[in-house]
Design a protein around this motif. Structure first.
Motif, PDB file in Angstrom:
ATOM      1  N   THR A  31       0.823  -1.200   0.000  1.00 22.67           N
ATOM      2  CA  THR A  31       0.000   0.000   0.000  1.00 22.67           C
ATOM      3  C   THR A  31       0.864   1.258   0.000  1.00 22.67           C
ATOM      4  OG1 THR A  31      -1.733  -1.143   1.217  1.00 22.67           O
ATOM      5  CG2 THR A  31      -1.771   1.260   1.287  1.00 22.67           C
ATOM      6  N   ASN A  88       1.652   4.737   1.274  1.00 18.03           N
ATOM      7  CA  ASN A  88       1.333   5.620   2.406  1.00 18.03           C
ATOM      8  C   ASN A  88       2.482   6.604   2.620  1.00 18.03           C
ATOM      9  OD1 ASN A  88       3.343   4.284   3.927  1.00 18.03           O
ATOM     10  ND2 ASN A  88       1.874   2.935   4.936  1.00 18.03           N
ATOM     11  N   GLU A  89       2.233   7.591   3.451  1.00 16.25           N
ATOM     12  CA  GLU A  89       3.193   8.680   3.631  1.00 16.25           C
ATOM     13  C   GLU A  89       4.517   8.197   4.199  1.00 16.25           C
ATOM     14  OE1 GLU A  89       3.002  11.774   2.605  1.00 16.25           O
ATOM     15  OE2 GLU A  89       1.057  11.277   1.700  1.00 16.25           O
ATOM     16  N   THR A 104       0.177  -2.243   6.560  1.00 18.14           N
ATOM     17  CA  THR A 104      -0.733  -1.176   6.945  1.00 18.14           C
ATOM     18  C   THR A 104      -1.742  -1.668   7.989  1.00 18.14           C
ATOM     19  OG1 THR A 104      -1.992  -1.683   4.931  1.00 18.14           O
ATOM     20  CG2 THR A 104      -0.538   0.214   4.870  1.00 18.14           C
ATOM     21  N   THR A 146     -10.176  -0.016   6.009  1.00 19.28           N
ATOM     22  CA  THR A 146      -9.489   1.014   5.223  1.00 19.28           C
ATOM     23  C   THR A 146      -9.803   0.863   3.737  1.00 19.28           C
ATOM     24  OG1 THR A 146      -7.536  -0.362   4.844  1.00 19.28           O
ATOM     25  CG2 THR A 146      -7.528   1.016   6.838  1.00 19.28           C
ATOM     26  N   GLU A 148      -7.437   1.292   0.309  1.00 20.70           N
ATOM     27  CA  GLU A 148      -6.026   1.451  -0.037  1.00 20.70           C
ATOM     28  C   GLU A 148      -5.768   1.172  -1.517  1.00 20.70           C
ATOM     29  OE1 GLU A 148      -3.875  -1.194   2.543  1.00 20.70           O
ATOM     30  OE2 GLU A 148      -4.985  -0.549   4.323  1.00 20.70           O
TER      31      GLU A 148
END
Length: 285
Positions: free
Chosen positions: A130, A132-133, A178, A241, A243
């Protein structure tokens, strides 16, 4: 004499006219040859450009596209005998072919994939990963190739029927995912009593079956496969979530990232990407 000169002039005029006509034919043929030569030159220039672009793509080992993954994440990557198969395996092969390379897999723990990309052990991370930051601080990601989400696995008859019921429970996750992040982040309000981290989903499932943990939070499609391959487990309908999976590439290797995105575009436009996904996803068990 005057008449002879006049006759001579007429003959010469005809000769030059015929010659001029003949030259005109040669000129046309020459122009055609020139056009052909120009087309050949253009094709050669295009080939040189393509070769130059290809040579701009650098990989860890010449001729190979080495991809890192954790092959315990069915249907994205899993073992069939001693071969890694699944969605990501087929995507890796398809991308490598478009880049004129051969795909080679390195199987490892999931939380080792990004470090392997950043240190140059592998070219890409392709592991149902995934965007993500936190990960974007270390690597770049390709365009996404599939949507996903986090699901909850529980034993049949469990009193856990929603995310709210995870409060005070022992929750298993795959380390570095995640799902791990979601359950471990207090702001998400899960309130688990403790989080047990495993190297892969099947190990977490075994612990769930033996009563050592109360639930598992894992990506939805691998959750479905775990339940299908086990007895006494179910996946809750609720997804925690939303994603997107993408391919991790070292930040400095922008040429490889561009080439991968172009390959993904071509696979999507041709329908080959969807064929790969359909082969493994949304299959009635």
């Amino acid at each position: 004499m005057k008449r002879f000169k006049t006759l001579t002039a007429v003959v010469l005029s005809c000769f030059f006219a015929v010659s001029a006509a003949g030259c005109g034919g040669s000129s046309s043929e020459t122009e055609g040859e020139a056009a052909e030569e120009e087309a050949v030159e253009d094709a050669a220039e295009e080939t040189e450009t393509d070769e130059a672009e290809a040579s701009a793509v650098t990989t860890v080992q010449d001729g190979l596209l080495i991809w890192g993954t954790n092959a315990a994440f069915e249907p994205y990557e899993y073992m069939e005998g001693d071969v890694v198969v699944g969605i990501d395996a087929e995507i890796a092969d398809a991308i490598a072919e478009k880049l004129g390379l051969t795909a080679q897999v390195e199987n490892m723990d999931f939380d080792a994939v990004i470090p392997s990309v950043t240190t140059g052990k592998v070219d890409i991370g392709l592991a149902g990963m995934t965007v993500n930051e936190e990960r974007l601080n270390n690597v770049n990601f390709s365009d996404p190739y599939v949507e996903a989400g986090q699901a909850i696995i529980v034993p049949e008859g469990s009193d856990i029927t929603s995310a709210a019921d995870l409060e005070g429970k022992i929750v298993g996750v795959q380390r570095g995912t995640t799902g791990d992040e979601y359950v471990s982040t207090e702001e998400n309000g899960i309130g688990a009593a403790s989080v047990e981290r495993f190297s892969n989903g099947p190990d977490a499932a075994q612990s769930l079956l033996t009563g050592k943990i109360d639930a598992i939070v894992l990506d939805n499609e691998p959750s479905k496969k775990i339940v299908a391959n086990s007895t006494g487990l179910v996946v809750l309908d609720e997804l925690l979530t939303s994603e997107e999976y993408a391919i991790a590439v070292a930040k400095e290797n922008t040429a490889l990232l561009d080439a991968i995105n172009e390959a993904l575009d071509e696979l999507e436009e041709s329908g080959e990407l969807q064929e790969i996904l359909d082969k493994y996803l949304n299959i009635e068990e």
